[in-house]
Design an enzyme around this catalytic site. Sequence first.
Site, PDB file in Angstrom:
ATOM      1  N   SER A 171       0.859  -1.311  -0.118  1.00  0.00           N
ATOM      2  CA  SER A 171       0.024  -0.105  -0.189  1.00  0.00           C
ATOM      3  C   SER A 171       0.767   1.099  -0.027  1.00  0.00           C
ATOM      4  O   SER A 171       2.018   1.179  -0.427  1.00  0.00           O
ATOM      5  CB  SER A 171      -1.060  -0.122   1.067  1.00  0.00           C
ATOM      6  OG  SER A 171      -1.845   0.908   1.149  1.00  0.00           O
ATOM      7  N   ASN A 172       0.222   2.282   0.442  1.00  0.00           N
ATOM      8  CA  ASN A 172       0.975   3.751   0.249  1.00  0.00           C
ATOM      9  C   ASN A 172       0.425   4.421   1.553  1.00  0.00           C
ATOM     10  O   ASN A 172      -0.399   3.963   2.200  1.00  0.00           O
ATOM     11  CB  ASN A 172       1.049   4.383  -0.922  1.00  0.00           C
ATOM     12  CG  ASN A 172      -0.369   4.677  -1.283  1.00  0.00           C
ATOM     13  OD1 ASN A 172      -0.979   5.635  -0.850  1.00  0.00           O
ATOM     14  ND2 ASN A 172      -0.863   3.899  -2.471  1.00  0.00           N
TER      15      ASN A 172
END
Length: 229
Positions: free
Chosen positions: A33-34
Amino acid sequence: AADCFERGLLSGRHVLINAGPTREALDPVRYLSNYSSGKMGFALAEAAVEAGARVTLVAGPVNLPTPARVKRVDVVSARDMLAACEAALPADLFIASAAVADYRPTECADNKLKKDPGCEDGLTLTLVRNPDILATLADHDQRPRWCVGFAAETDDVLNYAAGKLQRKNLDLIIANDVSQPGIGFNSDDNAVTLIDRQLQQHALPHASKAKLARQIITFIAEHLPGSPD
Ligand code: CTP
Ligand code: CA
Protein backbone atom coordinates in the site's frame (compact mmCIF):
# COMPACT_ATOMS: atom_id res chain seq x y z
CA ALA A 1 -15.28 34.75 -7.13
CA ALA A 2 -18.99 34.06 -7.01
CA ASP A 3 -19.91 32.02 -3.96
CA CYS A 4 -20.68 28.68 -5.50
CA PHE A 5 -21.71 27.39 -2.08
CA GLU A 6 -24.45 29.92 -1.40
CA ARG A 7 -25.64 29.60 -4.98
CA GLY A 8 -25.56 25.79 -4.92
CA LEU A 9 -23.69 25.69 -8.23
CA LEU A 10 -23.53 21.89 -8.22
CA SER A 11 -27.16 21.29 -7.32
CA GLY A 12 -28.70 18.56 -9.46
CA ARG A 13 -25.25 17.14 -10.25
CA HIS A 14 -23.89 13.73 -9.29
CA VAL A 15 -20.23 13.95 -8.26
CA LEU A 16 -18.13 10.79 -7.96
CA ILE A 17 -14.90 11.00 -5.97
CA ASN A 18 -12.40 8.32 -5.04
CA ALA A 19 -9.98 8.75 -2.16
CA GLY A 20 -7.32 7.13 -0.03
CA PRO A 21 -4.88 4.33 -0.77
CA THR A 22 -5.60 0.88 -2.11
CA ARG A 23 -4.27 -2.31 -0.53
CA GLU A 24 -3.02 -5.14 -2.67
CA ALA A 25 -3.02 -8.45 -0.86
CA LEU A 26 0.01 -10.71 -0.80
CA ASP A 27 -1.53 -13.33 1.48
CA PRO A 28 -4.37 -13.29 4.05
CA VAL A 29 -2.36 -11.10 6.48
CA ARG A 30 -0.08 -8.96 4.27
CA TYR A 31 -0.47 -6.26 1.64
CA LEU A 32 1.27 -3.56 -0.43
CA SER A 33 0.00 0.00 0.00
CA ASN A 34 1.06 3.65 0.39
CA TYR A 35 0.81 6.53 2.88
CA SER A 36 -2.23 8.30 1.41
CA SER A 37 -4.55 9.57 4.18
CA GLY A 38 -7.61 10.30 2.00
CA LYS A 39 -7.94 13.77 3.54
CA MET A 40 -7.95 15.70 0.26
CA GLY A 41 -10.65 13.51 -1.29
CA PHE A 42 -12.84 13.62 1.82
CA ALA A 43 -12.49 17.42 1.92
CA LEU A 44 -13.53 17.55 -1.77
CA ALA A 45 -16.57 15.37 -1.04
CA GLU A 46 -17.61 17.70 1.77
CA ALA A 47 -17.15 20.79 -0.41
CA ALA A 48 -19.12 19.23 -3.29
CA VAL A 49 -22.05 18.49 -0.94
CA GLU A 50 -21.90 22.08 0.31
CA ALA A 51 -22.12 23.24 -3.32
CA GLY A 52 -25.37 21.27 -3.64
CA ALA A 53 -24.17 18.06 -5.35
CA ARG A 54 -25.20 14.48 -4.70
CA VAL A 55 -21.87 12.86 -3.84
CA THR A 56 -20.63 9.27 -4.01
CA LEU A 57 -17.28 8.76 -2.29
CA VAL A 58 -15.45 5.50 -3.04
CA ALA A 59 -12.89 5.15 -0.26
CA GLY A 60 -9.89 2.89 0.21
CA PRO A 61 -8.87 1.96 3.77
CA VAL A 62 -8.70 5.30 5.61
CA ASN A 63 -9.34 6.47 9.13
CA LEU A 64 -11.74 9.36 8.51
CA PRO A 65 -15.38 10.07 9.35
CA THR A 66 -17.87 10.17 6.48
CA PRO A 67 -18.87 13.78 5.67
CA ALA A 68 -22.58 14.54 6.20
CA ARG A 69 -24.90 13.63 3.28
CA VAL A 70 -22.14 11.77 1.40
CA LYS A 71 -22.80 8.24 0.11
CA ARG A 72 -19.64 6.32 1.02
CA VAL A 73 -18.61 3.00 -0.53
CA ASP A 74 -15.62 1.29 1.13
CA VAL A 75 -13.21 -0.79 -0.95
CA VAL A 76 -9.80 -2.37 -0.46
CA SER A 77 -8.01 -3.13 -3.74
CA ALA A 78 -7.60 -1.15 -6.97
CA ARG A 79 -9.77 -3.65 -8.83
CA ASP A 80 -12.54 -3.29 -6.22
CA MET A 81 -12.22 0.49 -6.46
CA LEU A 82 -12.61 0.40 -10.24
CA ALA A 83 -15.71 -1.81 -9.97
CA ALA A 84 -17.28 0.46 -7.34
CA CYS A 85 -16.60 3.58 -9.43
CA GLU A 86 -18.11 2.01 -12.56
CA ALA A 87 -21.13 0.89 -10.53
CA ALA A 88 -21.68 4.51 -9.38
CA LEU A 89 -22.01 5.83 -12.97
CA PRO A 90 -23.55 7.89 -14.46
CA ALA A 91 -21.94 10.94 -12.89
CA ASP A 92 -21.48 14.53 -14.11
CA LEU A 93 -18.04 14.85 -12.58
CA PHE A 94 -15.36 12.37 -11.50
CA ILE A 95 -12.51 13.47 -9.26
CA ALA A 96 -9.78 10.83 -8.89
CA SER A 97 -7.96 11.71 -5.70
CA ALA A 98 -7.15 8.11 -4.72
CA ALA A 99 -3.55 6.94 -4.53
CA VAL A 100 -4.18 3.77 -6.51
CA ALA A 101 -1.43 1.15 -6.25
CA ASP A 102 0.10 0.89 -9.71
CA TYR A 103 0.93 -2.80 -9.23
CA ARG A 104 -0.35 -5.76 -7.23
CA PRO A 105 1.19 -9.11 -6.36
CA THR A 106 0.62 -11.54 -9.24
CA GLU A 107 -1.43 -13.76 -6.97
CA CYS A 108 -2.69 -13.66 -3.42
CA ALA A 109 -1.62 -16.83 -1.56
CA ASP A 110 -4.50 -18.76 0.05
CA ASN A 111 -2.50 -19.29 3.24
CA LYS A 112 -0.04 -17.16 5.15
CA LEU A 113 3.31 -17.36 3.37
CA LYS A 114 6.08 -19.09 5.31
CA LYS A 115 9.77 -18.23 5.26
CA ASP A 116 11.21 -20.72 2.83
CA PRO A 117 14.43 -22.45 3.98
CA GLY A 118 15.80 -21.91 0.46
CA CYS A 119 15.25 -18.10 0.65
CA GLU A 120 17.89 -16.92 3.17
CA ASP A 121 19.18 -14.33 0.70
CA GLY A 122 15.81 -12.65 0.19
CA LEU A 123 12.59 -12.97 -1.69
CA THR A 124 11.65 -11.57 -5.08
CA LEU A 125 8.00 -10.57 -5.53
CA THR A 126 6.42 -10.55 -8.96
CA LEU A 127 3.90 -7.76 -9.54
CA VAL A 128 1.40 -7.07 -12.31
CA ARG A 129 -0.10 -3.73 -13.37
CA ASN A 130 -3.40 -2.64 -11.92
CA PRO A 131 -6.09 -1.12 -14.14
CA ASP A 132 -6.02 2.69 -14.43
CA ILE A 133 -9.32 3.78 -12.86
CA LEU A 134 -9.18 7.36 -14.11
CA ALA A 135 -8.18 6.45 -17.68
CA THR A 136 -10.94 3.81 -17.73
CA LEU A 137 -13.65 6.26 -16.63
CA ALA A 138 -12.37 8.98 -19.00
CA ASP A 139 -12.74 6.52 -21.90
CA HIS A 140 -16.04 5.01 -20.72
CA ASP A 141 -19.38 4.75 -22.58
CA GLN A 142 -20.80 6.68 -19.63
CA ARG A 143 -17.87 9.13 -19.39
CA PRO A 144 -18.52 11.82 -16.78
CA ARG A 145 -18.66 15.27 -18.45
CA TRP A 146 -15.61 16.31 -16.45
CA CYS A 147 -12.84 13.93 -15.43
CA VAL A 148 -10.33 15.39 -12.98
CA GLY A 149 -7.05 13.78 -11.92
CA PHE A 150 -4.38 14.43 -9.34
CA ALA A 151 -0.66 14.22 -10.04
CA ALA A 152 1.58 13.91 -7.01
CA GLU A 153 5.12 14.48 -8.21
CA THR A 154 8.52 15.13 -6.64
CA ASP A 155 10.23 16.69 -9.67
CA ASP A 156 9.33 18.37 -12.96
CA VAL A 157 5.84 18.62 -11.43
CA LEU A 158 3.98 20.68 -14.03
CA ASN A 159 5.37 18.81 -17.05
CA TYR A 160 4.56 15.38 -15.66
CA ALA A 161 1.09 16.59 -14.63
CA ALA A 162 0.36 18.05 -18.09
CA GLY A 163 1.49 14.76 -19.66
CA LYS A 164 -1.01 12.85 -17.52
CA LEU A 165 -3.81 15.27 -18.44
CA GLN A 166 -3.20 14.62 -22.13
CA ARG A 167 -2.48 10.89 -21.91
CA LYS A 168 -5.61 10.16 -19.87
CA ASN A 169 -7.84 12.60 -21.80
CA LEU A 170 -8.76 14.68 -18.73
CA ASP A 171 -10.49 18.03 -18.34
CA LEU A 172 -8.36 19.14 -15.41
CA ILE A 173 -5.35 17.90 -13.48
CA ILE A 174 -4.41 18.98 -10.00
CA ALA A 175 -0.62 19.02 -9.68
CA ASN A 176 0.81 18.48 -6.25
CA ASP A 177 4.51 18.93 -5.41
CA VAL A 178 5.01 16.28 -2.74
CA SER A 179 8.73 17.01 -2.33
CA GLN A 180 7.89 20.07 -0.22
CA PRO A 181 7.70 19.35 3.52
CA GLY A 182 4.37 19.96 5.32
CA ILE A 183 2.07 19.53 2.33
CA GLY A 184 0.49 16.71 0.37
CA PHE A 185 0.50 13.08 1.50
CA ASN A 186 -0.88 12.66 5.00
CA SER A 187 -0.67 16.38 5.80
CA ASP A 188 -3.57 18.70 6.76
CA ASP A 189 -2.33 21.30 4.29
CA ASN A 190 -1.59 21.35 0.61
CA ALA A 191 -0.59 23.63 -2.28
CA VAL A 192 -1.58 22.77 -5.83
CA THR A 193 -1.65 24.03 -9.40
CA LEU A 194 -4.71 23.36 -11.55
CA ILE A 195 -3.93 22.70 -15.22
CA ASP A 196 -6.82 22.77 -17.69
CA ARG A 197 -7.22 21.29 -21.19
CA GLN A 198 -5.69 24.41 -22.78
CA LEU A 199 -2.69 23.88 -20.43
CA GLN A 200 -3.55 27.09 -18.59
CA GLN A 201 -2.22 27.06 -15.05
CA HIS A 202 -4.03 28.32 -11.95
CA ALA A 203 -1.92 28.23 -8.78
CA LEU A 204 -3.66 27.71 -5.43
CA PRO A 205 -1.12 28.57 -2.73
CA HIS A 206 -0.50 26.76 0.57
CA ALA A 207 -3.73 26.42 2.60
CA SER A 208 -5.69 23.85 4.58
CA LYS A 209 -7.10 20.97 2.53
CA ALA A 210 -10.62 22.15 3.50
CA LYS A 211 -9.97 25.61 2.02
CA LEU A 212 -8.27 24.22 -1.09
CA ALA A 213 -11.14 21.78 -1.59
CA ARG A 214 -13.60 24.69 -1.70
CA GLN A 215 -11.39 26.56 -4.17
CA ILE A 216 -11.07 23.48 -6.40
CA ILE A 217 -14.85 22.80 -6.30
CA THR A 218 -15.52 26.48 -7.10
CA PHE A 219 -13.18 26.34 -10.13
CA ILE A 220 -14.80 23.15 -11.41
CA ALA A 221 -18.37 24.33 -10.77
CA GLU A 222 -17.72 27.52 -12.72
CA HIS A 223 -16.23 25.65 -15.69
CA LEU A 224 -18.46 22.56 -15.84
CA PRO A 225 -20.52 22.59 -19.06
CA GLY A 226 -24.10 23.65 -18.40
CA SER A 227 -23.24 25.73 -15.32
CA PRO A 228 -25.34 28.86 -14.83
CA ASP A 229 -23.40 32.12 -15.47
N1 CTP B 1 -4.81 6.66 -11.20
C1 CTP B 1 -5.82 5.74 -11.37
N2 CTP B 1 -5.53 4.40 -11.47
C2 CTP B 1 -4.26 3.97 -11.41
C3 CTP B 1 -3.20 4.91 -11.23
C4 CTP B 1 -3.51 6.25 -11.13
O1 CTP B 1 -7.00 6.13 -11.44
N3 CTP B 1 -4.00 2.67 -11.51
C5 CTP B 1 -5.16 8.09 -11.12
C6 CTP B 1 -4.87 8.73 -9.78
O2 CTP B 1 -6.02 8.63 -8.93
C7 CTP B 1 -4.59 10.17 -10.16
C8 CTP B 1 -3.99 10.06 -11.57
O3 CTP B 1 -4.38 8.78 -12.06
O4 CTP B 1 -5.76 10.94 -10.27
C9 CTP B 1 -2.50 10.19 -11.62
O5 CTP B 1 -1.93 9.25 -10.72
P1 CTP B 1 -0.35 9.15 -10.60
O6 CTP B 1 0.02 8.04 -9.68
O7 CTP B 1 0.20 10.52 -10.34
O8 CTP B 1 0.04 8.80 -12.11
P2 CTP B 1 0.26 7.45 -12.87
O9 CTP B 1 -0.55 7.54 -14.13
O10 CTP B 1 0.02 6.25 -12.00
O11 CTP B 1 1.79 7.55 -13.27
P3 CTP B 1 3.11 7.41 -12.34
O12 CTP B 1 2.70 6.81 -11.01
O13 CTP B 1 3.99 6.50 -13.15
O14 CTP B 1 3.67 8.81 -12.21
CA1 CA C 1 0.90 5.94 -9.89
